[in-house]
Design an enzyme around this catalytic site. Structure first.
Site, mmCIF file in Angstrom:
data_model
loop_
_atom_site.group_PDB
_atom_site.id
_atom_site.type_symbol
_atom_site.label_atom_id
_atom_site.label_comp_id
_atom_site.label_asym_id
_atom_site.label_seq_id
_atom_site.Cartn_x
_atom_site.Cartn_y
_atom_site.Cartn_z
ATOM 1 N N GLY A 9 -34.095 95.166 92.538
ATOM 2 C CA GLY A 9 -33.316 93.821 92.859
ATOM 3 C C GLY A 9 -31.757 94.164 92.550
ATOM 4 O O GLY A 9 -31.123 93.286 91.864
ATOM 5 N N LYS A 47 -32.905 77.287 91.027
ATOM 6 C CA LYS A 47 -33.707 77.875 90.401
ATOM 7 C C LYS A 47 -35.434 77.484 90.956
ATOM 8 O O LYS A 47 -35.544 76.501 91.012
ATOM 9 C CB LYS A 47 -33.867 77.582 88.768
ATOM 10 N N ARG A 94 -28.633 88.522 91.613
ATOM 11 C CA ARG A 94 -27.375 87.892 90.686
ATOM 12 C C ARG A 94 -27.740 88.581 89.361
ATOM 13 O O ARG A 94 -26.599 89.210 88.670
ATOM 14 C CB ARG A 94 -27.484 86.456 90.559
ATOM 15 N N MET A 95 -28.620 88.872 88.862
ATOM 16 C CA MET A 95 -29.026 89.490 87.478
ATOM 17 C C MET A 95 -28.932 91.162 87.702
ATOM 18 O O MET A 95 -28.192 91.775 86.952
ATOM 19 C CB MET A 95 -30.151 89.195 86.933
ATOM 20 N N THR A 113 -40.113 86.060 85.342
ATOM 21 C CA THR A 113 -41.127 85.212 84.869
ATOM 22 C C THR A 113 -42.377 85.270 85.686
ATOM 23 O O THR A 113 -42.369 85.839 86.741
ATOM 24 C CB THR A 113 -40.739 83.845 84.275
ATOM 25 N N HIS A 129 -31.127 74.017 84.404
ATOM 26 C CA HIS A 129 -30.723 75.035 85.221
ATOM 27 C C HIS A 129 -29.955 74.669 86.451
ATOM 28 O O HIS A 129 -29.918 73.355 86.860
ATOM 29 C CB HIS A 129 -31.909 76.050 85.535
ATOM 30 N N PHE A 179 -33.362 87.449 77.640
ATOM 31 C CA PHE A 179 -32.645 88.587 76.858
ATOM 32 C C PHE A 179 -31.461 88.191 76.008
ATOM 33 O O PHE A 179 -30.611 88.890 75.430
ATOM 34 C CB PHE A 179 -31.992 89.684 77.921
ATOM 35 N N GLY A 230 -37.148 91.099 83.246
ATOM 36 C CA GLY A 230 -36.606 89.659 82.886
ATOM 37 C C GLY A 230 -37.072 88.599 83.892
ATOM 38 O O GLY A 230 -36.641 87.537 83.540
ATOM 39 N N GLY A 270 -38.998 80.103 81.970
ATOM 40 C CA GLY A 270 -39.818 81.078 81.138
ATOM 41 C C GLY A 270 -39.250 80.817 79.736
ATOM 42 O O GLY A 270 -40.003 81.059 78.639
ATOM 43 N N ALA A 303 -39.434 89.903 79.020
ATOM 44 C CA ALA A 303 -38.762 89.129 78.157
ATOM 45 C C ALA A 303 -38.188 87.881 79.021
ATOM 46 O O ALA A 303 -37.433 88.226 80.064
ATOM 47 C CB ALA A 303 -37.488 89.867 77.443
#
Length: 266
Positions: A11, A160, A15-16, A102, A156, A129, A100, A166, A126
């Site tokens: 990915g 989302k 965004r992450m 969920t 959020h 983070f 990261g 999560g 996780a």
């Protein structure tokens, strides 16, 4: 650290994912060896995330990418619908997953733990983070020993996909470990508007707020006789998660089995 840790990112244009790619490229102890992204396939990974070209061309097929690049670690911040399959693919290649996203069930986590042990590699799932968020969870778990009446409110952005988050579920799990289980509130309460009291977890409630302009916040509210306690964490940008991701990438090289929760390796 004598040798660089070879990292693949799933990915990569998300965004992450973009923040992870930038972090890996900027870190002298990490080496980006693969970027996986269907929409960005064929583009240089550096240009894909808005920095100078790095010579790594993004590809769309995770299985092929891991087979060719042979990374040590796969960092995955994709979506719940694909992350379980991605994690299985990583383990099949002997690549340590740092996840990261969920959406994992307890049964899936147990299965992945067994597969990691069979492959003699570590793994990390996780929900959050952020070092500050992990401290918030730990403080909340401690507070629940003394103030068992508690509710969680998480905020959020309106795009989302999952609710509750999560992070809030992980917080609830940690609270449940120290809080004596009972159903809070008036036993005769009636929801005039269905869902007004939020989702129930182990007798207490989680509330999800979704609004444009909001990034990520969580508040854990405790009530006692004549007092209340609020423990709150606010995230303002995705770059704030990257120090934790780096710790995860480094720590996953040092143990065997799947760990659920960043607090166990922080």
């Amino acid at each position: 650290m004598s040798e660089k840790i070879k990292v693949a990112v799933a990915g990569a244009s998300g965004r992450m994912g973009r923040e992870v790619v930038k972090m890996v490229l900027a870190d002298e102890h990490l080496e980006l060896v693969a970027a996986v992204d269907r929409s960005g396939a064929g583009s240089d990974a550096g240009e894909l995330v808005g920095v100078k070209p790095c010579g790594i061309i993004a590809v769309g097929d995770l299985d092929a990418a891991l087979g060719a690049a042979k990374p040590d670690v796969l960092v995955d911040f994709t979506v719940p619908s694909v992350v379980y399959g991605n994690t299985l693919t990583a383990i099949k290649h002997g690549v340590r997953p740092v996840v990261g996203a969920t959406g994992f069930t307890p049964e899936q986590i147990q299965e992945l733990d067994g597969l990691c042990r069979e492959a003699n590699i570590g793994g990390l799932i996780a929900p959050n983070f952020s070092i500050g968020a992990i401290l918030m969870m730990q403080f909340a778990a401690k507070a629940a020993e003394y103030l068992p009446h508690v509710e969680i409110i998480e905020y959020h952005g309106d795009q989302k996909l999952d609710a509750p988050s999560g992070t809030s579920i992980k917080t609830a799990e940690l609270i449940a470990e120290t809080r004596k289980k009972f159903k809070q509130g008036n036993p005769n309460e009636e929801e005039i508007l269905p869902g007004a009291r939020g989702g129930e977890y182990d007798g207490f409630r989680i509330h999800s707020v979704r609004l444009p302009g909001v990034f990520a916040q969580q508040e854990v509210v405790f009530g006692g006789y004549g007092q209340s306690l609020k423990i709150r964490h606010d995230s303002y940008e995705r770059a704030g998660y990257m120090p934790g991701v780096k710790i995860g990438v480094e720590k996953v090289m040092t143990y065997t089995g799947m760990v659920y929760g960043f607090e166990h390796v922080m």
